[in-house]
Design a protein around this motif. Structure first.
Motif, PDB file in Angstrom:
ATOM      1  N   MET B 378       0.807  -1.212   0.000  1.00 20.12           N
ATOM      2  CA  MET B 378       0.000   0.000   0.000  1.00 20.12           C
ATOM      3  C   MET B 378       0.844   1.268   0.000  1.00 20.12           C
ATOM      4  N   ALA B 379       2.168   1.122   0.013  1.00 21.31           N
ATOM      5  CA  ALA B 379       3.040   2.264   0.284  1.00 21.31           C
ATOM      6  C   ALA B 379       3.051   3.276  -0.861  1.00 21.31           C
ATOM      7  N   PRO B 380       2.909   4.565  -0.518  1.00 21.96           N
ATOM      8  CA  PRO B 380       2.979   5.596  -1.554  1.00 21.96           C
ATOM      9  C   PRO B 380       4.358   5.610  -2.210  1.00 21.96           C
ATOM     10  N   GLY B 381       4.371   5.769  -3.515  1.00 22.37           N
ATOM     11  CA  GLY B 381       5.628   5.845  -4.253  1.00 22.37           C
ATOM     12  C   GLY B 381       6.158   4.494  -4.703  1.00 22.37           C
TER      13      GLY B 381
END
Lengths: 465, 465
Positions: B378-381
């Motif tokens: 789910m991590a942004p980037g």
């Protein structure tokens, strides 16, 4: 830090075709103490003006059961496992059900909980990101978990066993308390008010799911009429033809420094070309710590500030924000701002050390006083919101009034902290003239007077909710 | 959790026009123990194949001073305030200078530090977001801060006062240690290895700025030739005509369960239509805690695994990842993945409890074993990276080898934990046949044999770097 001027330019100029009309009077905001005939609030589909900022996720979430289905839902709930809500849980149901946390549709499932803890934001199905910085979760213990068993839905009831809501498509996951506290507050020191109140003794499991709320949450404390939902606030702003809405979150009495800041913000918005900026004066109404002034007294004080003309009722909406307080500084200020987007605010005033407090066990503030506004200005999902950093106001002895601090003549200024203010009011002393309107100050003195001294002669702290 | 199959579809099918060519032999990967003639590594502009994933920020950062300017920079540095780097600081200079943390150009300033702590990501000027989950910061104490005074740049030197780099356009800000620890680890419990090693006794200030590094960082430990930079790895993958690169982060000896997973991943990538998937077997080479097997022994063990044919040298690149280890679980695994994007990997294998450890003072794991892969997904980037969740491998007694765990016949499987493995090796016992290749196991036994027993007869822990 970007100056206020540079931050203002983030918003496109208001449409010149938006007409300036006469601002109608918003009676609850002005006559706070006069009970109105209780009028049941109806929740209808609202016309949302194009001038108002879009809610997070594009559509304001409201989670109330339709009138025609209430009977059916109540019968269904009677056969479901029951979870009793604490007062803070109930405040969160209130928050979620009215869409302050849009697009959240219920208590967080693990995926939302983890994204909140690690990223202070949620990614939606379309790939867009909304801000979400504090976990909105419901804890249950081992016995409740066993009771739920294989059920996919539960009934949520209040302390008197009245049905509040159904939570459906539930997911139960571990309540990693230490990690939740560390990532939310940036400390695990004992004595954090919300932690002591709502986490330490809470269950070891969290239950997420979608809410179906039977009735809008009411507190029957004489203040329910001031608890406007985001939809109702949007309706009010639309009715007033607001072309800018600037929100001021507070949990303290309003002094003239605050007022100066709010009137100055309005002046600047007018200078920028907005025709009708409306102030949302938005005291927090949920759980607060024991030594904060209780909501009912704060509302009386805010009433006097409007009556005495310190703020203009024509351009001010006073309403109660139903959220509990975390005192989580830079993490929480994002929640405070995000919730106001959902209520229609496109400008947010942020002060020194927002949502901050003293460190519970060390002699220092828990948060760096500048981190709140810095984090807020960089927060994912809040790009659409115009952040207005607070200018420092202090008592200007040369003018005998609150004024923006001028470092070139710092000797003229007197800083009166919240602690100092409380001490003066407790001792029935007056602050310097011009610090707060006299009737507002009298409310504070009356509040401390109403507290029964403890046996040791010390003025006691108020009791928590 | 999405299955491996669904996660695979995030990557578009490889171009069918990409030719399958003979994989040339990558000698450092195969003959780890044979010293090669020391060949100075030149840092030239590389041709980056279109088939490789783009570095974060679009361009791989490299921060080395051009040959022609070295004299000038050294003279300049001689007049600057000096900051002595710890061994871990030096490892971070290594990391930043080669672009593992692209687009970071130096130690974090406060804005980057705050975004890392609160959002695990950085917003770039163009509005795009890159992942950045662990603070890469340089601490200084009050005396060093005074020494720096009004200077806008400082010289960074190693423990022998050799000039390493210039840090320019510096910004000095408060090192809020408790908050940094709580938000990075989700705990402030005493005994976190990196905290004890690099934070508790570090200075109360952080200094950020842009790095100009005089020479590539070397350790002169016989392993420098395996420390390929992201640019060198990209060159190698391009030379091999890789159309997929899958990275495997590790800080432990490779057993046959790991190997099964890696070969199975390759098989699946081939099935999907990739013609030449290359494995980046990427042991972490910076600071590790005292009871981890030291890098030099791990490299010997990895060599045996390749020599014994457990992994195929034709399709495997073994290299050292220069980062220090935080043991920060779901927070750190994002860093481990993000850095590999910069090295050209577009697939990342994630296991149970990545970068995790036991809680330092409670009898439990510090992190939920599933949170690492969930947070990573789910991590942004990291949306561009294909996350491959580890399938659980265990020793299958019915087959006498490591196999993917089959819950329908769980009684056939034996789980051999890292602790169990270490205990066996310390006691010179053999694991079940098929757990690890015999020559690899011998390296482990030799390592524990090399440790001098303490006076109390206990086998001591290895000393930290």
């Amino acid at each position: 830090m970007a100056s206020m001027a540079t931050l203002f330019v983030k918003t496109p100029s208001p449409s010149p075709s938006f007409p300036k009309t006469f601002n109608t009077h918003f009676s609850p905001a002005l006559k706070l103490s006069i009970p109105l005939a209780s009028k049941p609030r109806t929740r209808q589909r609202l016309r949302i003006s194009n001038a108002l900022i879009e809610p997070d996720g594009g559509k304001l979430v409201e989670l109330f059961v339709e009138e025609s289905k209430k009977g059916e839902k109540k019968r269904e709930a009677a056969s479901l496992p029951r979870i009793k809500l604490s007062r803070i849980d109930l405040q969160w149901v209130h928050v979620i059900s009215e869409g302050w946390s849009s697009p959240l549709r219920g208590f967080m499932r693990e995926s939302e909980f983890l994204q909140t803890l690690h990223f202070n934001s949620l990614r939606l199905d379309d790939g867009s990101v909304v801000n979400m910085s504090v976990p909105i979760v419901l804890a249950i213990d081992d016995a409740q978990k066993r009771l739920i068993g294989e059920s996919t839905r539960v009934a949520l009831v209040d302390s008197d066993n009245n049905l509040i809501a159904i939570l459906k498509d539930i997911e139960i996951y571990k309540h990693h308390k230490e990690e939740r506290i560390a990532r939310t507050w940036g400390t695990t020191a004992p004595g954090l008010p919300y932690v002591d109140q709502a986490i330490t003794n809470a269950g070891n499991w969290l239950i997420g799911g979608d809410l179906e709320v039977i009735e809008p949450i009411k507190y029957h404390d004489g203040l329910d009429r001031f608890r406007l939902s985001p939809a109702e606030l949007r309706e009010e702003f639309t009715r007033r033809n607001a072309d800018a809405v600037f929100a001021f979150q507070l949990r303290n009495p309003v002094h003239n420094g605050h007022a100066l800041l709010m009137t100055d913000t309005r002046r600047r918005l007018l200078e920028m070309g907005y025709k009708n900026p409306i102030l949302l004066l938005h005291p927090l109404g949920g759980y607060t710590k024991a030594d904060d002034v209780p909501l009912s007294w704060r509302m009386k004080q805010h009433e006097k500030v409007l009556e005495d003309g310190v703020l203009d009722p024509e351009t001010t909406v006073v309403s109660i924000f139903p959220s509990p307080m975390h005192y989580a500084g830079p993490t929480e200020v994002q929640w405070h701002a995000k919730a106001r987007i959902n209520a229609g605010a496109n400008f947010y005033i942020v002060g020194r050390d927002p949502a901050g407090m003293g460190h519970p066990i060390e002699k220092r503030d828990l948060y760096d006083a500048d981190h709140g506004k810095k984090v807020l200005s960089m927060a994912p999902g809040l790009e659409r919101l115009n952040i207005l950093p607070f200018k420092v106001a202090a008592y200007d002895k040369s003018q005998g009034k609150m004024a923006f601090f001028d470092p070139s003549r710092s000797q003229d200024f007197l800083f009166i902290s919240g602690t100092k203010m409380r001490t003066l009011a407790r001792n029935k002393e007056n602050p310097p003239e011009g610090f707060m309107c006299p009737n507002g100050w009298k409310v504070l003195v009356d509040y401390y007077d109403s507290l029964v001294p403890a046996d040791n002669g010390k003025v006691p702290e108020a009791v928590p909710v």
